[in-house]
Structures are given as structure tokens and as C-alpha cells.
Design a protein around this motif. Sequence first.
Motif: not given
Length: 203
Positions: A183-203
Motif C-alpha cells: 500500500x502507498x498512502x500519499x497524503x491520505x491515511x485512513x485509520x487502520x487501513x493496512x491492518x483491516x485489509x490484511x485481515x481480508x487477505x490473511x484472516x
Amino acid sequence: MARVGGRNAAFAWVVGVACAATVGVLAFLAIPMIPASVSWLGDAAGRSSTSTPAAEATGKAASVDGVPARCADLYDEALDATLTFAPGAAGLTASSDAPMTTATQLVDALRPQVVFTCTWRADAGTVTTTLADVPTDAGPIAAAALPAAGFTCSSQGERTRCTRTDGDLTETIEAGGGRWLSTSERGWHPSDYVSRIAKRVWG
């Protein structure tokens, strides 16, 4: 017994032969369509047996082995709403673009096979995420290679997560189990974005 008026045996015989010949010609003409018809029926049966009610209702592809099959499957409802209704949000763009990251040497070494790339744009900036297939040892390779490029790496169970921040740019690369999520976040950093999408991939 008296014959019924109006009937002609010879005429009826000729009509019968003509009808039989017509049916034969139609059957002959239909023969080339039989393989295509059988194939179509097989495809229809396959779609019916493999589709799920959720996929049919939402128009989303069913996940493959529990892994999102397209961008729409990567976000839970709350995160999707956060991204969709952010000020100036332009919606989600899906593509097969290569991962957006400064870790180009790692990309060249692992050669991620992109499943999809998702890009969100809003007034605050952009967020781009790529899901890809990589070798099963991609996590240890990333942990060994990325610190020299300014990333900080940590273990997330059986996978590795590496993060780098430079001004308003935050990059995250996560790999494990043959999967790559960057993930590349430029200027916009939604809360817990990385952790939440990781749960969709790895459970």
C-alpha cells in the motif's frame, strides 16, 4: 365399407414423404450445433454450481480460497464507507498495474504476479493497494532487504510487514504464505487501513 370422401391415398403418401424429408434436412442442419449446445449447457451448469448467493446478489466475485478476488472484496463495509464518503472522494479504480512502491529492487527480485491494484482518490490524497502472488519465502526476503531502503519490518504471525514513511508518503509491504499486499498512502491515511485489509487477505 364406404370410403370417406375427400381422401386421396396417393396424395397423403406424397405429403408424408415430403414431411419426413424436411425433418431429415432440419436434423442434418442441426448436427453442427450439437457440440456448441453441449458446451453451453456445461458452462451454464458450471456457473450455477460454483456461484454463491452473495456473489449473485452483490455482483462481486467469490473469493478464491478465502482470498479476495477483486478490489471490492478487499474492504469491509465500514472501511468501504470511510473511503467512499471521504471529502472529495472520486471512487475506486481497479487495474492490474504493478505495485506502487519505492522498493523497486524487491519488486524486480520477487516479480509479484498482480491479482489486482486498487486506487482511491480524495481531497486528502491517494491510497493505492496491490494484491499479488509471490514465492512463499517473500516475507523473509523482504525482512532482509527492506531495512536498507528505510523500511522498518516486523513479524505479523507467519508473515512480514515492512513500513516506510517519508513526508506525506507512507508505504507498507506485507508478504507471507505466497501473498503480497503493498500500500502507498500519499497524503491520505485512513485509520487502520493496512491492518483491516490484511485481515481480508490473511484472516
